[in-house]
Design a protein around this motif. Structure first.
Motif, mmCIF file in Angstrom:
data_model
loop_
_atom_site.group_PDB
_atom_site.id
_atom_site.type_symbol
_atom_site.label_atom_id
_atom_site.label_comp_id
_atom_site.label_asym_id
_atom_site.label_seq_id
_atom_site.Cartn_x
_atom_site.Cartn_y
_atom_site.Cartn_z
ATOM 1 N N VAL A 1 0.858 -1.180 0.000
ATOM 2 C CA VAL A 1 0.000 0.000 0.000
ATOM 3 C C VAL A 1 0.896 1.232 0.000
ATOM 4 O O VAL A 1 1.745 1.379 0.879
ATOM 5 N N THR A 2 0.715 2.111 -0.980
ATOM 6 C CA THR A 2 1.499 3.334 -1.079
ATOM 7 C C THR A 2 0.555 4.526 -1.121
ATOM 8 O O THR A 2 -0.331 4.582 -1.973
ATOM 9 N N VAL A 3 0.755 5.481 -0.213
ATOM 10 C CA VAL A 3 -0.080 6.672 -0.122
ATOM 11 C C VAL A 3 0.770 7.877 -0.508
ATOM 12 O O VAL A 3 1.768 8.173 0.148
ATOM 13 N N SER A 4 0.379 8.575 -1.554
ATOM 14 C CA SER A 4 1.115 9.732 -2.039
ATOM 15 C C SER A 4 0.553 11.015 -1.438
ATOM 16 O O SER A 4 -0.644 11.127 -1.175
ATOM 17 N N SER A 5 1.427 12.009 -1.243
ATOM 18 C CA SER A 5 1.011 13.283 -0.680
ATOM 19 C C SER A 5 0.652 14.281 -1.761
ATOM 20 O O SER A 5 0.873 14.028 -2.954
#
Length: 122
Positions: free
Chosen positions: A118-122
């Protein structure tokens, strides 16, 4: 023997939502507790959430409380982790696990999935 396989990982923007699924096979799914853990490079695996086999006990890490929801569908032999209001610090590999009791201690779980990123970008 119990097999666990995670689905649903991917890239999402901060503030967005994602639902992870963990499909089980083998012994009846309703007879054991389930949990979710996560891990980032260079750090130990961290507890996220747990759900007892009867649904009487549900636990969340303070870092995800109010944003994440763990649930299970015994008929489908599947456990879910609904993740809302995602933050960049939620980025990790997420693992599902099964065991005799709902606990925050990873050593108490007997069965583990392979993990999903899971990758959450800003």
């Amino acid at each position: 023997q119990v097999q666990l396989v995670e689905f649903g990982g991917g890239l999402v923007q901060a503030g967005g939502s994602l639902r992870l699924s963990c499909a089980a096979s083998g012994r009846p799914f309703s007879t054991y507790a389930v949990g979710w853990f996560r891990q980032v490079p260079g750090k130990e695996r961290e507890f996220v959430a747990a759900f007892s086999w009867g649904g009487s006990r549900i636990y969340y890490a303070d870092s995800v409380k109010g944003r994440f929801t763990i649930s299970r569908d015994n008929a489908k032999k599947t456990v879910y982790l609904q993740m809302n209001s995602l933050k960049p610090e939620d980025t990790a590999v997420y693992y599902c696990a099964g065991g005799p009791t709902a606990t925050m201690i990873q050593g108490e779980y007997r069965y583990w999935g392979q993990g999903t990123q899971v990758t959450v970008s800003s």
